[in-house]
Design a protein around this motif. Structure first.
Motif, short mmCIF file in Angstrom:
data_model
loop_
_atom_site.label_atom_id
_atom_site.label_comp_id
_atom_site.label_asym_id
_atom_site.label_seq_id
_atom_site.Cartn_x
_atom_site.Cartn_y
_atom_site.Cartn_z
N LYS A 1 0.83 -1.21 0.00
CA LYS A 1 0.00 0.00 0.00
C LYS A 1 0.86 1.26 0.00
N PHE A 2 2.00 1.19 0.72
CA PHE A 2 2.91 2.34 0.74
C PHE A 2 3.43 2.65 -0.66
N TYR A 3 3.85 1.59 -1.37
CA TYR A 3 4.37 1.80 -2.72
C TYR A 3 3.27 2.26 -3.67
N HIS A 4 2.08 1.84 -3.41
CA HIS A 4 0.95 2.30 -4.22
C HIS A 4 0.74 3.80 -4.08
N HIS A 5 0.75 4.30 -2.82
CA HIS A 5 0.61 5.74 -2.59
C HIS A 5 1.82 6.51 -3.12
N LEU A 6 3.01 5.90 -2.97
CA LEU A 6 4.21 6.55 -3.49
C LEU A 6 4.14 6.69 -5.00
N PHE A 7 3.59 5.66 -5.66
CA PHE A 7 3.46 5.71 -7.11
C PHE A 7 2.51 6.83 -7.53
N TRP A 8 1.36 6.95 -6.86
CA TRP A 8 0.40 7.99 -7.23
C TRP A 8 0.90 9.38 -6.85
N PHE A 9 1.74 9.43 -5.82
CA PHE A 9 2.38 10.72 -5.50
C PHE A 9 3.32 11.15 -6.62
N PHE A 10 4.06 10.18 -7.15
CA PHE A 10 4.95 10.48 -8.28
C PHE A 10 4.16 10.91 -9.50
N ILE A 11 3.05 10.24 -9.76
CA ILE A 11 2.20 10.62 -10.90
C ILE A 11 1.63 12.01 -10.69
N GLY A 12 1.28 12.34 -9.44
CA GLY A 12 0.70 13.65 -9.17
C GLY A 12 1.69 14.80 -9.29
N MET A 13 3.00 14.48 -9.20
CA MET A 13 3.99 15.55 -9.32
C MET A 13 3.95 16.21 -10.68
N ILE A 14 3.59 15.45 -11.72
CA ILE A 14 3.60 16.00 -13.08
C ILE A 14 2.57 17.12 -13.23
N PRO A 15 1.28 16.89 -12.92
CA PRO A 15 0.33 18.02 -13.04
C PRO A 15 0.61 19.14 -12.04
N ILE A 16 1.14 18.79 -10.83
CA ILE A 16 1.45 19.84 -9.86
C ILE A 16 2.53 20.76 -10.39
N ALA A 17 3.60 20.16 -10.92
CA ALA A 17 4.68 20.97 -11.50
C ALA A 17 4.18 21.78 -12.68
N PHE A 18 3.30 21.19 -13.48
CA PHE A 18 2.74 21.91 -14.64
C PHE A 18 1.92 23.12 -14.19
N VAL A 19 1.07 22.91 -13.17
CA VAL A 19 0.20 24.00 -12.70
C VAL A 19 1.03 25.12 -12.08
N ASN A 20 2.04 24.75 -11.26
CA ASN A 20 2.87 25.78 -10.62
C ASN A 20 3.59 26.64 -11.64
N ASN A 21 4.18 25.99 -12.63
CA ASN A 21 4.89 26.77 -13.66
C ASN A 21 3.93 27.48 -14.60
N LEU A 22 2.71 26.93 -14.74
CA LEU A 22 1.71 27.64 -15.53
C LEU A 22 1.30 28.94 -14.85
N LEU A 23 1.22 28.92 -13.52
CA LEU A 23 0.93 30.15 -12.78
C LEU A 23 2.06 31.16 -12.95
N LYS A 24 3.31 30.70 -12.87
CA LYS A 24 4.44 31.60 -13.09
C LYS A 24 4.43 32.16 -14.50
N PHE A 25 4.12 31.28 -15.47
CA PHE A 25 4.05 31.75 -16.86
C PHE A 25 2.95 32.79 -17.03
N GLY A 26 1.83 32.60 -16.31
CA GLY A 26 0.76 33.59 -16.38
C GLY A 26 1.19 34.93 -15.82
N LEU A 27 1.95 34.91 -14.72
CA LEU A 27 2.44 36.17 -14.14
C LEU A 27 3.42 36.85 -15.08
N TRP A 28 4.32 36.07 -15.69
CA TRP A 28 5.25 36.65 -16.67
C TRP A 28 4.49 37.26 -17.84
N SER A 29 3.43 36.56 -18.28
CA SER A 29 2.65 37.07 -19.41
C SER A 29 1.92 38.36 -19.04
N ILE A 30 1.42 38.43 -17.80
CA ILE A 30 0.75 39.65 -17.36
C ILE A 30 1.73 40.82 -17.37
#
Length: 415
Positions: A1-30
């Protein structure tokens, strides 16, 4: 179960990193879009008519227009974008946590934090008043230091002939010393102000938050936890404490946003001053500190009080005074007429008004009276005293100020 949650945490890093940098990109664009629109707006006014000439030769309210149009506008746009980020997220956090806390510990807790926000914001804004003045002076001295360096490059040959490197070094060092002296004062002020900001916006806000969240738990007369076990009370305290700490953090960030707001106020003053001066010059108004104290001859002369009549094949001055922007009267009343096809040589000693005559004829200087008959500006061609080399090819130099598209439209080719 631990490895299962660790796997989904790794998968979740991709959209989290995308959203964070998308916010920065939005501020740069503004910031970039704001700078594009503001720059285009300012240059539309700056390059309208002869405003770019008048701002440095007729009006002396602004000494370094290039500094304002480039560096100040860039910093102003960046500050606006950062202010949006520093205010929007804390406000959203305050609304969310205040709503949740109102249902758990009552409206008194969030109301106390908002009251602290209002008090601390007002107090820190009062303390930060010199920040805007320091920002204005810093940008002004930065512009002066930049000007003395560009002036050395522009006049390098003349300075080399005079062997004036020691004198120019003293001028540059004096300008740089004034800048560094102000920067040291500004650094000291920001240092002490940073201590106060940290104490009030971070630590004291945390203290207030702990005090507010502890009241329902330490009040013996409170009926909130009647029938609760110790574990349930501790769980409720932990949950309410975390939410209130997040609320205190958001309040602290919003209070600190006032620091950037004060700095933005300094850039706003600079940009607003430039816009006001451009509007005045485009409306024929200019302000200049007169060096000549003897105004007996020019006291009755007002800029733009003369009459300009556009007529082909004729240049006629009728009772036109030649007056410098400093208020010096070179000729009290000039009268002469030149018809098309007539050759005229204007000669005289230095300072008698030869160049001033052509500056008035070219509408660079305003009329202080009389009547001037002349062809329209686009029907007269002037050769300046100093040669001007444009950026581009030989075709661009020969055809200046026409562009390649203008030549095609006029049917002119390289042949």
């Amino acid at each position: 179960k631990f490895y299962h949650h660790l796997f989904w945490f790794f998968i979740g890093m991709i959209p989290i990193a995308f959203v964070n940098n998308l916010l920065k990109f939005g501020l740069w664009s503004i910031g970039l879009n704001f700078r594009i629109r503001l720059t285009q707006h300012l240059y539309t006014k700056y390059l309208k008519g002869f405003t770019y000439y008048k701002i440095s030769n007729l009006d002396n309210r602004i000494s370094n227009a290039d500094q304002l149009l480039t560096q100040d506008v860039e910093k102003f746009s960046q500050s606006v974008a950062e202010l949006y980020s520093n205010i929007s997220k804390p406000l959203l956090d305050i609304l969310i946590y205040a709503r949740k806390l109102s249902g758990s510990i009552g409206a008194q807790g969030p109301a106390s934090m908002l009251g602290y926000l209002a008090f601390s914001g007002f107090f820190l804004t009062w303390l930060r008043r010199p920040t805007g003045r320091y920002t204005i002076l810093e940008q002004r001295l930065e512009g002066e230091f930049r000007f003395v360096n560009s002036r050395l490059i522009t006049n390098s040959e003349e300075i080399a002939f005079y062997q004036g490197n020691r004198k120019e070094r003293s001028v540059i060092n004096a300008s740089f010393e004034r800048l560094t002296k102000l920067l040291r004062k500004s650094m000291k002020f920001r240092f002490f102000m940073g201590i106060v900001d940290t104490m009030i916006a971070k630590y004291l806000a945390t203290v207030v938050g702990f005090y507010v969240v502890s009241r329902p738990f330490l009040d013996k007369n409170s009926t909130r936890h009647v029938g609760f076990s110790k574990d349930e009370i501790m769980q409720d305290y932990y949950k309410s404490g975390r939410m209130l700490m997040n609320l205190a953090t958001a309040v602290g960030r919003l209070v600190l946003a006032g620091r950037e707001l004060t700095r933005l106020a300094g850039f706003t003053v600079r940009v607003t001053e430039l816009m006001d001066v451009l509007d005045d010059l485009n409306n024929g108004k200019y302000v200049r500190t007169m060096v000549n104290k003897d105004t007996s001859n020019s006291s009755n002369l007002q800029p733009n009080s003369g009459t300009l009549i556009e007529i082909d094949h004729l240049i006629r001055f009728e009772n036109v005074p030649l007056v410098t922007p400093n208020g010096d009267v070179l000729v009290n009343s000039l009268n002469f007429e030149v018809k098309s096809g007539t050759n005229v040589l204007v000669c005289g000693p230095n300072g008698c008004g030869k160049s001033s005559l052509f500056r008035t004829l070219g509408e660079l200087w305003p009329l202080f009276g009389g009547t001037l008959h002349k062809p329209a500006k686009e029907k007269l061609f002037y050769v300046p005293q100093r040669p001007y080399m444009t950026l581009g090819t030989l075709r661009d130099q020969v055809a200046y100020p026409h562009t390649k598209e203008d030549l095609k439209r006029l049917g002119v080719s390289d042949d």
